[in-house]
Design a protein around this motif. Structure first.
Motif, PDB file in Angstrom:
ATOM      1  N   TYR A  43       4.056  -6.043  54.954  1.00 31.76           N
ATOM      2  CA  TYR A  43       5.466  -6.322  54.642  1.00 31.76           C
ATOM      3  C   TYR A  43       5.647  -7.630  53.884  1.00 31.76           C
ATOM      4  N   ASN A  44       4.657  -8.501  53.958  1.00 32.91           N
ATOM      5  CA  ASN A  44       4.783  -9.799  53.305  1.00 32.91           C
ATOM      6  C   ASN A  44       3.716 -10.011  52.233  1.00 32.91           C
ATOM      7  N   ILE A  45       3.245  -8.909  51.684  1.00 36.82           N
ATOM      8  CA  ILE A  45       2.343  -8.973  50.538  1.00 36.82           C
ATOM      9  C   ILE A  45       2.935  -8.079  49.453  1.00 36.82           C
ATOM     10  N   ILE A  46       3.152  -8.680  48.292  1.00 35.93           N
ATOM     11  CA  ILE A  46       3.664  -7.925  47.159  1.00 35.93           C
ATOM     12  C   ILE A  46       2.468  -7.549  46.292  1.00 35.93           C
ATOM     13  N   VAL A  47       2.524  -6.381  45.653  1.00 32.98           N
ATOM     14  CA  VAL A  47       1.422  -5.968  44.786  1.00 32.98           C
ATOM     15  C   VAL A  47       1.949  -5.760  43.359  1.00 32.98           C
ATOM     16  N   PHE A  81       0.954 -13.197  48.171  1.00 36.32           N
ATOM     17  CA  PHE A  81       1.505 -13.514  49.499  1.00 36.32           C
ATOM     18  C   PHE A  81       2.929 -14.059  49.356  1.00 36.32           C
ATOM     19  N   ILE A  82       3.844 -13.583  50.199  1.00 39.07           N
ATOM     20  CA  ILE A  82       5.211 -14.131  50.196  1.00 39.07           C
ATOM     21  C   ILE A  82       5.631 -14.524  51.617  1.00 39.07           C
ATOM     22  N   ASP A  83       6.855 -15.038  51.736  1.00 45.59           N
ATOM     23  CA  ASP A  83       7.481 -15.290  53.043  1.00 45.59           C
ATOM     24  C   ASP A  83       6.675 -16.283  53.882  1.00 45.59           C
ATOM     25  N   ILE A  96      18.097  -8.272  46.209  1.00 44.48           N
ATOM     26  CA  ILE A  96      16.765  -7.667  46.269  1.00 44.48           C
ATOM     27  C   ILE A  96      16.471  -7.233  47.699  1.00 44.48           C
ATOM     28  N   SER A  97      16.925  -8.040  48.644  1.00 41.69           N
ATOM     29  CA  SER A  97      16.599  -7.718  50.035  1.00 41.69           C
ATOM     30  C   SER A  97      17.517  -8.440  51.006  1.00 41.69           C
ATOM     31  N   THR A  98      17.760  -7.799  52.135  1.00 45.58           N
ATOM     32  CA  THR A  98      18.511  -8.414  53.221  1.00 45.58           C
ATOM     33  C   THR A  98      17.623  -8.431  54.443  1.00 45.58           C
ATOM     34  N   GLY A  99      17.203  -9.594  54.860  1.00 47.73           N
ATOM     35  CA  GLY A  99      16.312  -9.679  56.020  1.00 47.73           C
ATOM     36  C   GLY A  99      17.057 -10.170  57.242  1.00 47.73           C
ATOM     37  N   LYS A 100      16.295 -10.490  58.260  1.00 44.81           N
ATOM     38  CA  LYS A 100      16.890 -10.946  59.519  1.00 44.81           C
ATOM     39  C   LYS A 100      17.608 -12.277  59.334  1.00 44.81           C
ATOM     40  N   GLU A 101      16.965 -13.159  58.608  1.00 44.43           N
ATOM     41  CA  GLU A 101      17.546 -14.500  58.476  1.00 44.43           C
ATOM     42  C   GLU A 101      17.915 -14.869  57.052  1.00 44.43           C
ATOM     43  N   ALA A 102      17.414 -14.110  56.101  1.00 42.35           N
ATOM     44  CA  ALA A 102      17.621 -14.510  54.705  1.00 42.35           C
ATOM     45  C   ALA A 102      17.949 -13.315  53.820  1.00 42.35           C
ATOM     46  N   ASN A 103      18.640 -13.621  52.719  1.00 47.35           N
ATOM     47  CA  ASN A 103      18.862 -12.623  51.667  1.00 47.35           C
ATOM     48  C   ASN A 103      18.132 -13.097  50.422  1.00 47.35           C
ATOM     49  N   MET A 125      14.400 -21.354  45.589  1.00 48.61           N
ATOM     50  CA  MET A 125      14.231 -20.630  44.329  1.00 48.61           C
ATOM     51  C   MET A 125      12.761 -20.601  43.971  1.00 48.61           C
ATOM     52  N   MET A 126      12.310 -19.448  43.512  1.00 45.56           N
ATOM     53  CA  MET A 126      10.883 -19.300  43.202  1.00 45.56           C
ATOM     54  C   MET A 126      10.689 -18.261  42.103  1.00 45.56           C
ATOM     55  N   GLU A 127       9.484 -18.204  41.619  1.00 46.89           N
ATOM     56  CA  GLU A 127       9.119 -17.218  40.604  1.00 46.89           C
ATOM     57  C   GLU A 127       9.523 -15.815  41.068  1.00 46.89           C
ATOM     58  N   PHE A 128      10.127 -15.057  40.185  1.00 49.52           N
ATOM     59  CA  PHE A 128      10.476 -13.679  40.507  1.00 49.52           C
ATOM     60  C   PHE A 128       9.262 -12.794  40.241  1.00 49.52           C
ATOM     61  N   LEU A 129       8.843 -12.076  41.263  1.00 48.48           N
ATOM     62  CA  LEU A 129       7.691 -11.197  41.117  1.00 48.48           C
ATOM     63  C   LEU A 129       8.187  -9.794  40.798  1.00 48.48           C
ATOM     64  N   GLY A 130       8.206  -9.499  39.519  1.00 47.05           N
ATOM     65  CA  GLY A 130       8.700  -8.197  39.117  1.00 47.05           C
ATOM     66  C   GLY A 130       8.823  -8.143  37.616  1.00 47.05           C
ATOM     67  N   VAL A 163       0.781 -16.883  45.071  1.00 48.06           N
ATOM     68  CA  VAL A 163       2.083 -16.826  45.741  1.00 48.06           C
ATOM     69  C   VAL A 163       3.146 -16.965  44.657  1.00 48.06           C
ATOM     70  N   PRO A 164       4.416 -16.656  44.967  1.00 43.13           N
ATOM     71  CA  PRO A 164       5.440 -16.942  43.957  1.00 43.13           C
ATOM     72  C   PRO A 164       5.499 -18.452  43.728  1.00 43.13           C
ATOM     73  N   GLU A 165       5.492 -18.858  42.492  1.00 41.89           N
ATOM     74  CA  GLU A 165       5.536 -20.278  42.169  1.00 41.89           C
ATOM     75  C   GLU A 165       6.863 -20.866  42.647  1.00 41.89           C
ATOM     76  N   VAL A 189      15.941 -15.859  44.352  1.00 40.49           N
ATOM     77  CA  VAL A 189      16.743 -16.836  45.099  1.00 40.49           C
ATOM     78  C   VAL A 189      16.823 -16.372  46.544  1.00 40.49           C
ATOM     79  N   LYS A 190      16.165 -17.103  47.427  1.00 41.33           N
ATOM     80  CA  LYS A 190      16.170 -16.724  48.843  1.00 41.33           C
ATOM     81  C   LYS A 190      17.158 -17.619  49.571  1.00 41.33           C
ATOM     82  N   ILE A 191      18.170 -17.011  50.147  1.00 43.87           N
ATOM     83  CA  ILE A 191      19.223 -17.776  50.817  1.00 43.87           C
ATOM     84  C   ILE A 191      19.159 -17.529  52.318  1.00 43.87           C
TER      85      ILE A 191
HETATM   86  N1  LIG Z   1       9.511 -14.051  44.737  1.00 38.79           N
HETATM   87  C1  LIG Z   1       9.925 -12.802  44.925  1.00 38.79           C
HETATM   88  N2  LIG Z   1       9.988 -11.936  43.888  1.00 38.79           N
HETATM   89  C2  LIG Z   1      10.411 -10.670  44.072  1.00 38.79           C
HETATM   90  N3  LIG Z   1      10.783 -10.169  45.262  1.00 38.79           N
HETATM   91  C3  LIG Z   1      10.747 -10.970  46.334  1.00 38.79           C
HETATM   92  C4  LIG Z   1      10.311 -12.328  46.226  1.00 38.79           C
HETATM   93  N4  LIG Z   1      10.373 -12.888  47.444  1.00 38.79           N
HETATM   94  C5  LIG Z   1      10.820 -11.938  48.270  1.00 38.79           C
HETATM   95  N5  LIG Z   1      11.043 -10.779  47.628  1.00 38.79           N
HETATM   96  C6  LIG Z   1      11.549  -9.520  48.199  1.00 38.79           C
HETATM   97  O1  LIG Z   1      12.457  -9.840  49.225  1.00 38.79           O
HETATM   98  C7  LIG Z   1      12.001  -9.370  50.489  1.00 38.79           C
HETATM   99  C8  LIG Z   1      12.290 -10.387  51.571  1.00 38.79           C
HETATM  100  O2  LIG Z   1      11.628 -11.599  51.300  1.00 38.79           O
HETATM  101  P1  LIG Z   1      10.901 -12.401  52.445  1.00 38.79           P
HETATM  102  O3  LIG Z   1       9.845 -11.557  53.054  1.00 38.79           O
HETATM  103  O4  LIG Z   1      10.496 -13.703  51.870  1.00 38.79           O
HETATM  104  O5  LIG Z   1      12.039 -12.712  53.492  1.00 38.79           O
HETATM  105  P2  LIG Z   1      12.458 -11.913  54.827  1.00 38.79           P
HETATM  106  O6  LIG Z   1      11.358 -11.034  55.303  1.00 38.79           O
HETATM  107  O7  LIG Z   1      13.782 -11.339  54.607  1.00 38.79           O
HETATM  108  O8  LIG Z   1      12.593 -13.089  55.783  1.00 38.79           O
HETATM  109  P3  LIG Z   1      13.257 -12.979  57.212  1.00 38.79           P
HETATM  110  O9  LIG Z   1      12.813 -11.684  57.815  1.00 38.79           O
HETATM  111  O10 LIG Z   1      12.693 -14.173  57.866  1.00 38.79           O
HETATM  112  O11 LIG Z   1      14.728 -12.997  56.968  1.00 38.79           O
HETATM  113  C9  LIG Z   1      10.522  -9.094  50.289  1.00 38.79           C
HETATM  114  O12 LIG Z   1      10.098  -8.059  51.112  1.00 38.79           O
HETATM  115  C10 LIG Z   1      10.437  -8.717  48.824  1.00 38.79           C
HETATM  116  O13 LIG Z   1      10.718  -7.358  48.658  1.00 38.79           O
END
Ligand SMILES: Nc1ncnc2c1ncn2[C@@H]1O[C@H](COP(=O)(O)OP(=O)(O)OP(=O)(O)O)[C@@H](O)[C@H]1O
Ligand SMILES: [Mg+2]
Length: 268
Positions: free
Chosen positions: A199-203, A212-214, A60-67, A147-152, A135-137, A80-82
């Motif tokens: 960037y950290n609010i899902i709609v 709210f996420i992250d 779903i996403s590749t961030g600075k510290e987590a996928n 691991m948390m609720e998938f918002l989608g 927030v995601p459960e 699943v945030k790793i």
């Molecule tokens: N519960 C969720 N359900 C659906 N999508 C999610 C969920 N949590 C995160 N995401 C998606 O993954 C992206 C990254 O998640 P999150 O913001 O938690 O981490 P991050 O910004 O990558 O953290 P960091 O920058 O510290 O590595 C979000 O922008 C969102 O698009």
């Protein structure tokens, strides 16, 4: 039973293998770092054995510290945030640090910090939820895997606030809810999000409900910078909503929250 577990693990294995294959293709692939190192694979086996995660799917996403990946949980999709244990910056750090007896434990220490961070995010989500913030459960935290609720819907994540087209009415509704959530966090949960922005609010695009996420970096009010973080969160929100004609002052919002907080404290 054993067989079933093996099947589940196999499914995770196959997905992981696919990811590995795709890793070669740097254009399509978002998994640049070693997300699936041996230690993380073991964690995935563990949560698979516990019946929490049946299979891991697309990125779903590749961030600075987590996928973040889509996963198949007990009752359907989960996120699943790793947190990556080996980041590139850390690897170069290792070169200097490994072999120096003073830092014999540094690799261990880094891991422990990541594990604590993951647990903290889980706890913060629980606390936020209990205060009435959407927030995601949280489902489960294991080492560096949250691991948390998938918002989608149908495997497709809802958009971030920054990517949603809003009419002024929706914008005002979302703004009010976001400020209410910041207040609930502050007053009821004693928490400050600490990295709040579009960037950290899902709609949810159907209901226009903000989520709210992250929350890994969220701090309690005892933190010396809690006030500074709270002001920054409010300012980020105001900066984003300015384009929709919302012109409140951060100081006013903060003072009003503080007043409510003081009244609540007196009552309890
Ligand atoms: N519960 C969720 N359900 C659906 N999508 C999610 C969920 N949590 C995160 N995401 C998606 O993954 C992206 C990254 O998640 P999150 O913001 O938690 O981490 P991050 O910004 O990558 O953290 P960091 O920058 O510290 O590595 C979000 O922008 C969102 O698009
Ligand atoms: Mg984020």
């Amino acid at each position: 039973m054993k067989k079933e577990v093996a099947k589940r693990v196999q499914r995770i294995d196959t997905k992981v293998d696919k990811m590995r294959m795709r890793r070669k293709d740097t254009n399509t692939l978002k998994v640049k770092e070693n997300v699936f190192d041996d230690a993380t694979l073991k964690i995935l086996y563990t949560v698979s054995n516990k019946g929490i995660l049946n299979a891991i799917g697309g990125s779903i996403s590749t961030g600075k510290e987590a996928n973040v990946f889509l996963g198949e949980g007990k009752d359907g999709d989960i996120a699943v945030k790793i947190y990556r244990i080996s980041s590139s910056t850390f690897r170069s750090m290792e070169e200097y640090i490994l072999g120096d007896p003073r830092f014999r434990n540094v690799r261990h220490a880094k891991k422990d910090i990541i594990f604590a961070w993951t647990k903290k995010e889980h706890r913060n989500l629980t606390r936020a939820k209990e205060a009435g913030v959407r927030v995601p459960e949280p489902v489960h935290a294991e080492r560096n895997v949250l691991m948390m609720e998938f918002l989608g819907e149908e495997g497709k994540a809802y958009p971030l606030l920054k990517d949603v087209n809003l009419d002024p009415e929706d914008a005002k509704l979302i703004f009010d809810t976001v400020i209410r959530y910041v207040e609930l966090l502050y007053v009821k949960a004693n928490l400050v999000h600490g990295d709040l922005s579009e960037y950290n609010i899902i709609v949810n695009p159907r209901t226009m409900e903000p989520i709210f996420i992250d929350m890994g970096q969220s701090v309690t009010l005892e933190h010396p910078k809690a006030r500074e973080f709270l002001m920054r969160d409010i300012e980020n929100i105001l900066r984003f909503f300015k384009r929709y004609g919302i012109k409140e002052q951060a100081e006013d919002i903060y003072s009003s929250m503080k007043e409510i907080k003081q009244k609540t404290n007196k009552l309890s």
